[in-house]
Design an enzyme around this catalytic site. Sequence first.
Site, mmCIF file in Angstrom:
data_model
loop_
_atom_site.group_PDB
_atom_site.id
_atom_site.type_symbol
_atom_site.label_atom_id
_atom_site.label_comp_id
_atom_site.label_asym_id
_atom_site.label_seq_id
_atom_site.Cartn_x
_atom_site.Cartn_y
_atom_site.Cartn_z
ATOM 1 N N CYS A 383 1.421 1.261 6.003
ATOM 2 C CA CYS A 383 1.603 0.056 6.824
ATOM 3 C C CYS A 383 0.358 -0.834 6.752
ATOM 4 O O CYS A 383 0.177 -1.532 5.763
ATOM 5 C CB CYS A 383 1.979 0.445 8.248
ATOM 6 S SG CYS A 383 2.885 -0.851 9.081
ATOM 7 N N HIS A 509 6.340 3.825 7.526
ATOM 8 C CA HIS A 509 5.535 5.013 7.865
ATOM 9 C C HIS A 509 6.210 6.296 7.364
ATOM 10 O O HIS A 509 6.951 6.934 8.120
ATOM 11 C CB HIS A 509 5.361 5.107 9.383
ATOM 12 C CG HIS A 509 4.470 4.053 9.948
ATOM 13 N ND1 HIS A 509 3.109 4.209 10.050
ATOM 14 C CD2 HIS A 509 4.749 2.812 10.423
ATOM 15 C CE1 HIS A 509 2.574 3.117 10.568
ATOM 16 N NE2 HIS A 509 3.551 2.259 10.807
ATOM 17 N N GLU A 511 5.047 9.135 7.048
ATOM 18 C CA GLU A 511 4.576 10.344 7.743
ATOM 19 C C GLU A 511 5.555 10.834 8.801
ATOM 20 O O GLU A 511 5.581 12.026 9.125
ATOM 21 C CB GLU A 511 3.185 10.116 8.349
ATOM 22 C CG GLU A 511 3.079 9.142 9.533
ATOM 23 C CD GLU A 511 2.865 7.680 9.123
ATOM 24 O OE1 GLU A 511 3.249 7.312 7.996
ATOM 25 O OE2 GLU A 511 2.336 6.902 9.941
HETATM 26 N N1 GLN Z 1 -0.795 -4.523 12.434
HETATM 27 C C1 GLN Z 1 0.088 -4.530 11.335
HETATM 28 C C2 GLN Z 1 1.419 -5.205 11.661
HETATM 29 O O1 GLN Z 1 1.759 -5.402 12.790
HETATM 30 C C3 GLN Z 1 0.318 -3.115 10.829
HETATM 31 C C4 GLN Z 1 1.045 -2.249 11.781
HETATM 32 C C5 GLN Z 1 0.962 -0.781 11.459
HETATM 33 O O2 GLN Z 1 0.093 -0.349 10.698
HETATM 34 N N2 GLN Z 1 1.848 0.024 12.037
HETATM 35 O O3 GLN Z 1 2.165 -5.556 10.782
#
Ligand code: GLN
Length: 536
Positions: A383, A509, A511
């Site tokens: 992300c 994600h 994970e």
């Molecule tokens: N802050 C970034 C976004 O909102 C990444 C979010 C994250 O890593 N879950 O897109």
Amino acid sequence: MKTKYIFLTGGVLSSVGKGVTAAALGRLLKERGFKVAIQKLDPYINVDPGTMSPYQHGEVFVLDDGAETDLDLGHYERFIDTSLNQVCNVTTGQVYEEVIMRERRGDYLGGTIQVIPHITDVIKQRICMVPKTTGAEIVLVEVGGTVGDIESLPFLEAFRQMKGDLGRKNSFYIHVTWLPYIGATGELKTKPTQHSVRELRSIGISPDMIIARSDHPVEEELLDKISLFCDVEKKAVIPMETTDTLYNIPLMLEDASVGEFIIKKMKIKERQSPSWDAWREMISDVRKKKPSVKVAVVGKYVELLDAYMSVREALHHAGLANGVDVEISWIHSVKLEKEIDISILEDAGGILVPGGFGKRGTEGKIKAIKYARENKVPYLGLCLGMQLMVAELARHHFSEKDANSTEFNPSTTHPVIDLMPDQRDITDKGGTMRLGLYPCQLQPDTLAAKAYQTELVQERHRHRFELNNAYRDELEEAGMIFSGLSPDNKLVEIAELRDHPFMLGTQFHPEFLSRPYRAHPLFTAFLQAVVKHSNR
Ligand code: GLN
């Protein structure tokens, strides 16, 4: 069979592993052929943990349906290997929100709204929604915190009432406590457990089983004592010593005949005898002496490792899949930001940048990413880790130091990561991100496609920002491959670098979908590259 409910409360201390115990109990019942679901009740007033700092709460675990939940849900899913849904995490905030909404609508017809019965009724409805929405035959319900906390009282009252609603054989109460160790005399003490059971009784709940956690072996006579003073059958006083791996807990509970006891007490007909062969094999793999590789995880919450619970677990699962032990070196991104000497990255076989929000520490992460790119160290970005990988490449390609995500620099000359148009007018913070499962189409002959060995995957998201499509062509020229796209081609879900052994970032994600004996394909592929890099 009527739905069976197992209620878990905690005593003496929090953080003794009640969540993992619930997860392990779930596995015990699943092994016996039953459909199981687990629900966590959180007494805080936030509607969900999505708006809480990871320092307060640890990781926010995201479900298929996009619910932002307590990290215990991660344990539940990893142990019972079943996708849970939003009703599996209930907070005081949600309960009050519903009651107040109904009151405003006029549903209570002039009545005075009170904790009992209005709040407790909604709690009970939420509990009963679990089998309705998941099809579970046995539901485990865990309440956060410990008995004696003011805010958990309505939940405990709902537990108490449910015994009457469900009948004795459909409800089972487990109290998880802690036996402190007194160093001076070298003994474990049961008094706090006795007090906590007394407190529970004063609320009207008599435990059917006590699970006594401790850091030391528990002698028989101590179990006798707990049984006598707490009025719980000796067979139902279960010692649970701290163990080397969480995944051993189901086996410990099985050896203590916990599953058998619960089934008998709840008059559940045996369906199949549990087969632990695969699970035991996994534990013996965990314990086997293996070569070790080092992965540097660069994050800003590294003081509190709970903030990266699923990332840590996923790395260990992938280690198992590759026959290596993964040693994680946690690197503070804010410190790295100020550091001129980045030699701490030198002995890492791989670098991982996990998710995150806010500017703090992002330049430290970019430094680590630059190091991975230039030195051809395997890299996995999750992300934010993908977004910063894109920003770093853009800085290199355009020779513009300020290429960035507009989250961190709204006036950057190269906004390579930007808000999606449908996010621009959103001002509320709670539950408004791109959340939950979305499909991702893999492009042939890429690292991603090779790792997954399939064409279409579904992965869990939690973010507001996306790769800015206006930069796709230039980033491709700079050496980036967009190996995973939304099926309509509008969103980049996976980016990787050409001419690098393994440099890959995901907008989602992965994970959250890794399981102990079924490591996530991208983590497995990353670790494979880490092993190769470490042995070079
Ligand atoms: N802050 C970034 C976004 O909102 C990444 C979010 C994250 O890593 N879950 O897109």
